[in-house]
Design a protein around this motif. Structure first.
Motif, short mmCIF file in Angstrom:
data_model
loop_
_atom_site.label_atom_id
_atom_site.label_comp_id
_atom_site.label_asym_id
_atom_site.label_seq_id
_atom_site.Cartn_x
_atom_site.Cartn_y
_atom_site.Cartn_z
N ASP A 3 0.80 -1.23 0.00
CA ASP A 3 0.00 0.00 0.00
C ASP A 3 0.83 1.28 0.00
N CYS A 4 2.11 1.17 -0.32
CA CYS A 4 2.91 2.39 -0.47
C CYS A 4 3.04 2.70 -1.96
N ILE A 5 2.54 3.85 -2.36
CA ILE A 5 2.51 4.19 -3.79
C ILE A 5 3.90 4.29 -4.39
N PHE A 6 4.87 4.79 -3.61
CA PHE A 6 6.22 4.93 -4.16
C PHE A 6 6.95 3.58 -4.21
N CYS A 7 6.67 2.67 -3.27
CA CYS A 7 7.20 1.31 -3.39
C CYS A 7 6.67 0.66 -4.67
N LYS A 8 5.41 0.90 -4.97
CA LYS A 8 4.82 0.31 -6.18
C LYS A 8 5.42 0.92 -7.43
N GLU A 45 14.24 0.94 -1.24
CA GLU A 45 13.81 0.38 0.03
C GLU A 45 12.84 1.35 0.69
N HIS A 46 11.81 0.84 1.34
CA HIS A 46 10.84 1.73 1.97
C HIS A 46 11.39 2.35 3.25
N HIS A 47 11.41 3.66 3.29
CA HIS A 47 11.73 4.41 4.51
C HIS A 47 10.75 5.58 4.57
N MET A 96 4.33 9.11 2.44
CA MET A 96 5.18 8.68 3.56
C MET A 96 6.21 7.62 3.14
N HIS A 97 6.83 7.87 2.01
CA HIS A 97 8.03 7.14 1.56
C HIS A 97 9.00 8.26 1.20
N ALA A 98 10.11 8.34 1.90
CA ALA A 98 11.03 9.49 1.77
C ALA A 98 11.36 9.76 0.30
#
Ligand code: AMP
Ligand code: ZN
Length: 140
Positions: A3-8, A45-47, A96-98
């Motif tokens: 559910d993190c758009i930037f990870c996707k 990487e998710h941060h 909320m992904h740096a």
């Protein structure tokens, strides 16, 4: 992270206009640019916070961001760029992904940072703030 758009985006699961990718970072066009060419550089990487990104990855983000800035300066109408990173909601972080913003700038782009100045009352007040920050700074 689910559910993190930037990870996707980094995983290629959501389309984005890719500018650059390596094993640590991914750069793509911001969907709502301050100026056309506004780029976001993210760690793969998710941060949530920039403060937890490993130093080598954070360094790569800054390196790639500034090299993209040089590319932007070669474009028509731009001869400068801003790097911007919002860490925390009060600072304006929405995703909320740096991510590091690379914003192309030109003398006639009509964009102005809303930059205010709040002076310290005197030298002692300024030194008290510097002292407090030093006491709270833990770099290990
Ligand atoms: P911030 O306010 O620093 O968290 O910035 C988040 C940025 O992400 C904003 O400038 C948005 O326009 C941008 N953004 C949000 N969703 C997307 C997306 N799917 N593709 C590209 N940029 C996005
Ligand atoms: Zn993420």
């Amino acid at each position: 992270m689910a559910d993190c758009i930037f990870c996707k985006i980094a995983a290629g699961e959501i389309p984005a206009a890719k500018i650059y990718e390596d094993e640590l970072v991914f750069a793509f066009l911001d969907i709502a640019p301050i100026n056309p060419g506004h780029v976001l550089v993210i760690p793969k990487e998710h941060h949530e916070s920039a403060s937890t990104i490993p130093e080598v990855t954070a360094g790569r983000m800054f390196h790639v961001g500034s090299r993209i800035g040089i590319a932007l300066k070669r474009m028509e109408n731009f001869d400068a760029y801003n790097l911007h990173l919002a860490d925390g909601t009060a600072a304006g972080q929405v995703v909320m992904h740096a991510h590091l913003h690379v914003i192309p700038r030109g003398v006639n782009d009509q964009f102005h940072w809303n930059w205010r100045q709040v002076p310290y009352g005197d030298d002692a007040a300024r030194e008290a703030v510097a002292s407090e920050i030093r006491s709270k700074l833990h770099l290990d």
